[in-house]
Motif scaffolding. Structure first.
Motif, PDB file in Angstrom:
ATOM      1  N   SER A  92       1.912   4.854   7.398  1.00 26.37           N
ATOM      2  CA  SER A  92       1.238   4.452   6.096  1.00 26.37           C
ATOM      3  C   SER A  92       1.245   5.820   4.998  1.00 26.37           C
ATOM      4  O   SER A  92       1.228   6.791   5.545  1.00 26.37           O
ATOM      5  CB  SER A  92      -0.318   4.144   6.112  1.00 26.37           C
ATOM      6  OG  SER A  92      -1.031   5.235   6.901  1.00 26.37           O
TER       7      SER A  92
ATOM      8  N   ILE B  46       0.340   2.828   0.712  1.00 27.95           N
ATOM      9  CA  ILE B  46       1.198   1.888   1.281  1.00 27.95           C
ATOM     10  C   ILE B  46       0.952   1.939   2.927  1.00 27.95           C
ATOM     11  O   ILE B  46       1.127   2.838   3.509  1.00 27.95           O
ATOM     12  CB  ILE B  46       2.497   2.637   1.140  1.00 27.95           C
ATOM     13  CG1 ILE B  46       3.148   2.603  -0.475  1.00 27.95           C
ATOM     14  CG2 ILE B  46       3.707   1.602   1.816  1.00 27.95           C
ATOM     15  CD1 ILE B  46       4.248   3.186  -0.759  1.00 27.95           C
TER      16      ILE B  46
ATOM     17  N   ARG C 101      -5.438  -6.625   0.301  1.00 23.05           N
ATOM     18  CA  ARG C 101      -5.025  -5.339  -0.472  1.00 23.05           C
ATOM     19  C   ARG C 101      -6.179  -4.552  -0.757  1.00 23.05           C
ATOM     20  O   ARG C 101      -6.007  -3.377  -0.508  1.00 23.05           O
ATOM     21  CB  ARG C 101      -4.210  -5.753  -1.767  1.00 23.05           C
ATOM     22  CG  ARG C 101      -2.837  -6.190  -1.162  1.00 23.05           C
ATOM     23  CD  ARG C 101      -2.029  -6.511  -2.383  1.00 23.05           C
ATOM     24  NE  ARG C 101      -2.042  -5.645  -3.432  1.00 23.05           N
ATOM     25  CZ  ARG C 101      -1.861  -5.610  -4.793  1.00 23.05           C
ATOM     26  NH1 ARG C 101      -2.057  -6.919  -5.166  1.00 23.05           N
ATOM     27  NH2 ARG C 101      -1.876  -4.714  -5.558  1.00 23.05           N
TER      28      ARG C 101
ATOM     29  N   CYS D 110      -0.018  -1.620  -1.621  1.00 25.93           N
ATOM     30  CA  CYS D 110       1.246  -2.186  -1.967  1.00 25.93           C
ATOM     31  C   CYS D 110       1.219  -3.477  -1.487  1.00 25.93           C
ATOM     32  O   CYS D 110       1.176  -4.136  -0.641  1.00 25.93           O
ATOM     33  CB  CYS D 110       2.391  -1.023  -1.175  1.00 25.93           C
ATOM     34  SG  CYS D 110       4.023  -2.146  -1.502  1.00 25.93           S
TER      35      CYS D 110
ATOM     36  N   LYS E 292       4.436  -4.384   0.679  1.00 27.62           N
ATOM     37  CA  LYS E 292       4.326  -4.250   2.112  1.00 27.62           C
ATOM     38  C   LYS E 292       3.156  -5.100   2.932  1.00 27.62           C
ATOM     39  O   LYS E 292       3.358  -5.504   4.107  1.00 27.62           O
ATOM     40  CB  LYS E 292       4.109  -2.763   2.413  1.00 27.62           C
ATOM     41  CG  LYS E 292       5.271  -1.526   1.844  1.00 27.62           C
ATOM     42  CD  LYS E 292       6.337  -1.810   2.787  1.00 27.62           C
ATOM     43  CE  LYS E 292       7.373  -0.816   2.369  1.00 27.62           C
ATOM     44  NZ  LYS E 292       8.806  -0.940   3.135  1.00 27.62           N
ATOM     45  N   THR E 293       2.156  -5.297   2.241  1.00 24.34           N
ATOM     46  CA  THR E 293       1.164  -6.008   2.997  1.00 24.34           C
ATOM     47  C   THR E 293       1.631  -7.405   3.160  1.00 24.34           C
ATOM     48  O   THR E 293       1.414  -7.858   4.170  1.00 24.34           O
ATOM     49  CB  THR E 293      -0.168  -6.176   1.705  1.00 24.34           C
ATOM     50  OG1 THR E 293      -0.569  -4.755   1.440  1.00 24.34           O
ATOM     51  CG2 THR E 293      -1.080  -7.027   2.236  1.00 24.34           C
TER      52      THR E 293
END
Length: 123
Positions: free
Chosen positions: A16, A36, A61, A74, A77-78
């Protein structure tokens, strides 16, 4: 992509990271800082969703942003890590407690009907 390939991608995913956004991106994302997440961050937040409850991707998020001490997390990416984890983790991993746009996702294991059945089983 098969399960072995997904597991390898999860293993090789970057750690991360915290970012201060450039003004143009900050305006678009309505935030000055971005977290991230790594796959283990996404897994930790999903596992923490209580039995019988759900979270939307947006709520996921927000929780990730808090974890990373940022204003937002992000979205790409999530969602990516949520999907990868759903297809690679043991059946007890509660991926079904996450809803995309407030409803089950057709892109998850077993499709919409399977996710609905798993949610119904927790009522």
């Amino acid at each position: 992509m098969n399960q072995t390939e997904l597991l390898e991608k999860l293993r090789l995913a970057p750690e991360s990271s915290f970012h201060i956004l450039e003004p143009k991106k900050a305006k678009r994302m309505n935030a000055k800082t971005l977290f991230i997440p790594a796959p283990n961050d996404v897994a930790k937040v999903i596992i923490a969703i209580p039995f019988g409850e759900t979270r939307t991707i947006l709520e996921l998020r927000r929780e990730l942003a808090l974890l990373g001490k940022a204003e937002t997390a992000c979205p790409a990416k999530t969602i990516k890590y949520w999907k990868w984890l759903a297809f690679t983790q043991p059946p007890s991993f509660p991926w079904w407690r996450v809803l995309k746009d407030g409803k089950p996702s057709p892109h998850m294991p077993g499709g919409v009907e399977h996710q609905k059945a798993l949610l119904e089983a927790e009522k």
